[in-house]
Design a protein around this motif. Structure first.
Motif, mmCIF file in Angstrom:
data_model
loop_
_atom_site.group_PDB
_atom_site.id
_atom_site.type_symbol
_atom_site.label_atom_id
_atom_site.label_comp_id
_atom_site.label_asym_id
_atom_site.label_seq_id
_atom_site.Cartn_x
_atom_site.Cartn_y
_atom_site.Cartn_z
ATOM 1 N N PHE A 43 60.958 41.158 11.217
ATOM 2 C CA PHE A 43 61.322 41.625 12.544
ATOM 3 C C PHE A 43 60.893 40.665 13.944
ATOM 4 C CE2 PHE A 43 63.369 45.564 11.294
ATOM 5 C CZ PHE A 43 63.778 45.808 12.487
ATOM 6 N N ILE A 64 62.530 41.844 5.824
ATOM 7 C CA ILE A 64 62.973 41.740 7.100
ATOM 8 C C ILE A 64 62.228 41.386 8.051
ATOM 9 C CG2 ILE A 64 64.488 42.722 8.844
ATOM 10 C CD1 ILE A 64 65.234 45.036 6.706
ATOM 11 N N LEU A 76 66.176 52.930 10.986
ATOM 12 C CA LEU A 76 65.495 52.423 11.999
ATOM 13 C C LEU A 76 66.185 53.053 13.349
ATOM 14 C CD1 LEU A 76 65.038 48.932 10.844
ATOM 15 C CD2 LEU A 76 63.168 50.496 11.315
ATOM 16 N N THR A 136 62.504 58.661 5.126
ATOM 17 C CA THR A 136 61.521 57.526 4.942
ATOM 18 C C THR A 136 60.505 57.849 3.946
ATOM 19 O OG1 THR A 136 62.106 56.456 6.997
ATOM 20 C CG2 THR A 136 60.376 55.707 5.759
ATOM 21 N N LEU A 153 57.692 48.697 2.498
ATOM 22 C CA LEU A 153 57.408 48.937 3.926
ATOM 23 C C LEU A 153 56.286 48.278 4.539
ATOM 24 C CD1 LEU A 153 59.712 50.796 4.897
ATOM 25 C CD2 LEU A 153 58.147 52.807 4.904
ATOM 26 N N LEU A 162 56.987 45.273 6.410
ATOM 27 C CA LEU A 162 58.066 45.385 7.249
ATOM 28 C C LEU A 162 57.141 45.860 8.582
ATOM 29 C CD1 LEU A 162 61.214 45.632 7.937
ATOM 30 C CD2 LEU A 162 60.800 48.035 7.200
ATOM 31 N N PHE A 169 70.047 38.968 12.639
ATOM 32 C CA PHE A 169 69.730 39.735 11.493
ATOM 33 C C PHE A 169 71.113 40.493 10.822
ATOM 34 C CE2 PHE A 169 67.686 44.021 10.497
ATOM 35 C CZ PHE A 169 67.790 43.839 8.951
ATOM 36 N N LEU A 204 64.948 53.778 4.513
ATOM 37 C CA LEU A 204 64.446 53.219 5.880
ATOM 38 C C LEU A 204 65.405 53.525 6.988
ATOM 39 C CD1 LEU A 204 62.003 51.961 7.457
ATOM 40 C CD2 LEU A 204 63.293 49.578 6.759
ATOM 41 N N ALA A 248 69.289 49.903 6.497
ATOM 42 C CA ALA A 248 68.259 49.811 7.598
ATOM 43 C C ALA A 248 69.010 48.994 8.830
ATOM 44 C CB ALA A 248 67.267 48.992 7.337
#
Lengths: 345, 313, 344
Positions: free
Chosen positions: B40, B38, C58, C50, B101, B104, B248, C56, C116
């Motif tokens: 960001f 993803i 957020l 997490t 992770l 990300l 997104f 995950l 997420a």
């Protein structure tokens, strides 16, 4: 009566028919082998039995039950409850500011005594004024969305591996899938966990039940590890074990679930002849514990040595079934393994 | 205006905004498709693109409008694409084998750096930035494309700007689809997306292909920033968060990893925003968008056009 | 027996105010530590998700916001409820639990990245709703003033500091204890198994949905506890904008910088991240201001304007060179460095 009934099981992936109307009957206490060339659909049958795949057609019955959660009264109640709760929540959300004003702010001034009585009257007048958009629309929409959403979620979750596992089917994997970063003991304990009564509050508060069950589970796990001859590796990380030991740890983890049926997916793959011999002995001992064994294996020595019955798959179809001697003599099986030759006719 | 005209007007606004969101969403979905990251920083890349566009405009103020537009449409995508490629080269490439992770979090870090760069960029002593007096304040983007209604005296407005959005975005999307489907580089991208190891064994330089994907995705964000700046006529350094969030959401709504899904998702989000602005309340629009997203995901867990995920056992 | 880092941390922290009686520097350190304790509780809530379970999230700031507002509404005297501190905190934790459950129930089956975005969206929904429902939440003003906590008849005042310090430290110790107990039980085992291989775990009878939902609700409950404490500390619910995406990201950074899945790591992470984010930068700014090195018009000279840049670069470099965090758990470290032999 057979323990596991696979009835005309068919698995389609897109246009490919991986398993085509396969029927299997596995009586309790037997060792049954499933053999066939690579790509014949053996592992797919395992995946359908353990609930990883939803069969395209046909069914799997274990100990007289489907290995999926059935639609019953409590599910219906749950669905309805979700629907009503969603409707209620939606009504509340659509009107929350007005309701707050009517019920809370209207009745309460700074540091005054709170009176509930007038609120109830205002409450009914509030909803009678514009019941269409305030009450009926969110109620209908919420009920519909809640019911449909809960139904969709339930449909998707009814056939899951854990349902089969709870029914008493344990399995190992063709390419070993241990929890590599957990210790050998933890791997076995994980298999045992579903049989424990400890809930999260027992664990969080360390209530007596937690301590008692932990003691019992650990000693049982060590007993199982001794059974597969891994009791010297208890505190090793699973990934540091040798290949043969990892195979046996997978079996130990499956045994810890106290299953009625254990599915072994190529347990002898990659083992040397001595290890294979030990494995055969282990499988026999598993059967002596009253556990039925269904085995996928390429090592014919192992298969012929321990199986009570053998089923042969080729291109997704069952082409033969019988005792080892019958299967060995079956021309269709020879053809599947060696290819068609003119000389044999 | 009658009820129908209002509705039609909102459809046009929704369509134009949706196309811009879709362009940004394509960048998300392409990067996700190939390395499951993803990205960001993508929204903030879009924001930096807007600042780059404004800088280009301020430096080429005397040129004829068509030339400025052309320069914008060339320079901004090159800048954004290049920046995206550079970030991949410096930050993400080292994390290919780490857990999901790690890249990300790295991307979140990059987005913070971009955000800060945007703030500093706004403080440059140029006339368009107010000579750097108020770096954080929104900046006006000059009206290069007129707001004239193409439908004559009709109540419904379909302006030159709306036309511009469609004229730029639609061919770009068609071109992208052809590129991915037909060309060698596009096929390499799809190969790496499906199975990086296998693609590498077939002699494809995976890092290069991933770099190209970043370049392409960044370029699309650059085009989007030009179009958005021309359409909305105002830019500010925190705009990347909102834009990135919408894009997104659009990518996930359509099914992340799917190019047509990103476009469909973008249009859905654009329309939902416009209609919610009109018929519910502007202040509830963000809530509505996410409520729709959650609702769609309950019924279609892989998004509208996303492929069903099946694990190999 | 080896003294675990997290107990050592709490023990040393407990001594700080005592030292502060004699050393003024320790006292000011203690004052700065209080928000760090609250952020540590928040990050521990996220760590369940997490770190242990591998989900995950957020949007932890949303649960913190819900906690803060629920606590404020329950205690503030402009509303009729007017609960005391302790029942209000308990109810707030319950609110967080329910909120986590309600968000989790329809969405927990989604794959990682889809979940997420849902949590990210939930963060937006909560923030916008709090802003919009100004009849209830007073919009951007926030709900205030809130009465201070009471403990056995003692009333906490904003000018005292040691009672607050021990209050937050006590909550932190409680949360650490509960999390550690969960981690070393069948629950924690199931969570870690799900993180490592969800399919294998479910074939072993672990119900991934149930366990994830449990993680989700417990994490949310802890986050709302952090929110309630934060509100009581401020004496106000704060405005909705205080609980934006940045807070979620800071919590995530604490977990990652400290060491995923390791309670001690999270404590250390809170110290480092919150410490650097606010304290060091603030001190530096004050220093520059005192020496008249900052011009108010130039955007580049104020250290506060470099905050994001430094924070971002720190994250990037951290991921590049020490992705397992400062104090990794054994398991996570092994996952990130597959080729090194573990210490025996």
């Amino acid at each position: 009566m057979s323990l596991l009934q696979v009835d005309k099981l068919t698995m389609r992936f897109g246009g490919l028919v991986a398993v085509d109307a396969v029927t299997l009957e596995i009586p309790p206490g037997e060792i049954v082998s499933l053999i066939g060339p690579n790509g014949a659909g053996k592992t797919t049958v395992f995946n359908a039995i353990t609930g990883i795949y939803e069969p395209s057609a046909g069914g799997v019955r274990f100990a007289g039950h489907e290995t999926r959660s059935e639609f019953c009264g409590s599910v219906a109640v749950l669905l309805l409850l979700t629907g009503f709760l969603t409707a209620g929540a939606l009504i509340l959300l659509c009107n929350i500011e007005s309701l707050w004003e009517v019920v809370i702010t209207g009745n309460y001034q700074y540091r005054q005594v709170f009176q509930w009585k007038p609120a109830n009257i205002a409450f009914t007048t509030y909803f009678s004024e514009n019941s269409g958009t305030r009450l009926i629309l969110p109620a209908v929409l919420g009920l519909f969305l809640g019911l449909a959403g809960a139904w969709a979620v339930w449909q998707r979750s009814r056939r899951a591996p854990e349902v089969a596992a709870h029914a008493g089917i344990a399995r190992t994997f063709q390419n070993i899938r241990l929890f590599n970063q957990m210790t050998v003991l933890d791997n076995v304990l994980l298999g045992m966990d579903t049989r424990l009564q400890t809930r999260f509050w027992h664990a969080a508060l360390r209530l007596p039940l937690f301590w008692r069950e932990r003691r019992e589970a650990t000693s049982k796990a060590i007993e199982i590890l001794r059974f597969v001859d891994l009791d010297r590796e208890v505190n090793q990380l699973a990934e540091n074990l040798s290949y043969g030991h990892q195979r046996r740890l997978e079996i130990a983890r499956a045994l810890a679930m106290q299953p009625k049926l254990i599915l072994l997916d190529e347990p002898a793959a990659g083992l040397n002849p001595a290890e294979s011999q030990a494995l055969m002995e282990l499988i026999r001992q598993i059967r002596e514990r009253g556990i039925t064994v269904l085995l996928i294996e390429h090592d014919m020595q192992v298969v012929m040595g321990i199986s009570d019955r053998i089923a042969v798959l080729d291109y997704g179809e069952k082409i033969a079934e019988g005792t080892p001697a019958e299967v060995r003599a079956n021309p269709a099986v020879i053809e599947a393994y060696l290819g068609k030759s003119d000389a044999s006719t | 205006m009658t009820g129908w005209e209002v509705f039609l007007q909102q459809l046009i606004i929704g369509l134009s905004n949706g196309m811009i969101i879709a362009l940004i969403a394509l960048g998300y979905t392409m990067v996700y498709g190939i390395i499951e990251l993803i990205n960001f920083a993508h929204g903030d890349l879009f924001m930096l693109g807007c600042f780059a566009a404004l800088t280009v405009v301020s430096l080429t103020g005397d040129l004829p409008v068509w030339l400025v537009l052309l320069l914008l449409l060339v320079l901004t995508p090159v800048f954004c694409g290049g920046l995206n490629w550079l970030v991949d080269r410096l930050a993400y490439r080292h994390l290919r084998d780490a857990t999901k992770l790690a890249p990300l979090v790295s991307a979140i870090g990059v987005s913070f750096v971009f955000l800060n760069l945007g703030l500093f960029w706004g403080g440059l002593p140029l006339k368009v930035f107010g000579f750097g007096k108020a770096a954080a304040a929104p900046k006006d983007f000059p009206t290069l494309v007129s707001n004239a209604n193409l439908l004559g005296n009709s109540n419904v407005e379909f302006t030159t700007k709306d036309l511009l959005v469609l004229v730029i975005t639609v061919p770009l999307m068609v071109g992208l689809t052809l590129f991915v489907k037909q060309t060698r580089a596009g096929k390499a991208m799809r190969a790496v997306a499906q199975d990086r190891l296998a693609a590498q064994l077939m002699g494809i330089d995976a890092n290069r292909v991933i770099g190209q994907t970043f370049l392409l995705g960044g370029g699309l964000a650059g085009v989007a920033s030009v179009v958005a700046a021309l359409y909305n006529n105002t830019i500010y350094f925190q705009m990347g968060y909102r834009a990135g969030m919408d894009a997104f959401t659009a990518a996930v709504l359509g099914g992340i990893g799917s190019l047509p899904g990103a476009v469909l998702g973008g249009l859905c989000i654009g329309l939902a925003r416009a209609l919610s602005d009109q018929y519910i309340a502007t202040r509830w629009t963000n809530v509505m968008v996410f409520a729709i997203l959650i609702l769609v995901l309950v019924f279609r867990p892989s998004g509208l056009l996303g492929a069903k995920h099946r694990e190999k056992v | 027996m080896k003294l675990r880092f997290h107990w050592a941390f709490l023990l040393v922290a407990a001594l700080v105010p005592v030292v502060g009686l004699f050393v003024p520097a320790a006292r000011s350190l203690g004052e700065l530590l209080r928000p760090i304790f609250i952020m540590a509780i928040l990050a521990l809530g996220l760590n369940i998700l997490t770190g242990f379970t591998g989900i995950l999230n957020l949007g932890v700031a949303a649960f913190m916001a819900l906690g803060a507002y629920a606590y404020a509404i329950l205690t503030c005297d402009i509303y009729p409820f007017q609960f005391g501190f302790w029942p209000a905190v308990m109810l707030t934790v319950l609110v967080g639990l329910l909120a986590g459950l309600m968000l989790g129930l329809p969405t927990i089956r989604l794959r990682g990245d889809y979940l997420a975005i849902v949590t990210l969206g939930f963060g937006e929904i909560v923030q916008d709703s709090l802003k919009n429902m100004d009849v209830i939440t007073k919009g951007t003003q926030g709900i205030n003033p809130l009465p201070g906590p009471t403990f056995a008849g003692y009333m906490f005042r904003s000018e005292t500091y040691a009672p607050w310090y021990y209050l937050f430290l006590g909550f932190l110790a409680l949360v650490v204890l509960l999390n550690r107990n969960l981690q070393r039980s069948r629950v924690g085992r199931a969570w870690i198994a799900i993180r490592e291989d969800e399919l294998a775990a479910s074939c072993m009878g672990v119900n991934p949905m149930k366990m994830k939902l449990l993680a989700f609700s417990l994490g949310a409950a802890q986050c709302s506890l952090a929110g309630a404490l934060w509100a009581s500390f401020l004496g106000s619910s704060g405005e909705p904008g205080n609980y934006d995406f940045q807070v979620s990201i800071i919590a995530l950074c604490i977990v990652i910088v400290g060491g995923m899945g390791n309670i001690a790591g999270v404590l250390l992470g809170a110290l480092v991240v919150v410490g650097c984010n606010s304290l060091v930068l603030e001190t530096f700014t004050n220093f520059l201001k005192a020496h008249e090195l900052i011009s108010s018009t130039n955007v580049y000279t104020a250290p506060g304007n470099w905050k994001y840049m430094l924070f971002g670069l720190a994250l990037i470099l951290m991921m590049r060179f020490k992705p397992e965090g400062l104090l990794p758990s054994r398991q996570v470290k092994a996952e990130l460095h597959p080729h090194e032999p573990p210490p025996s």
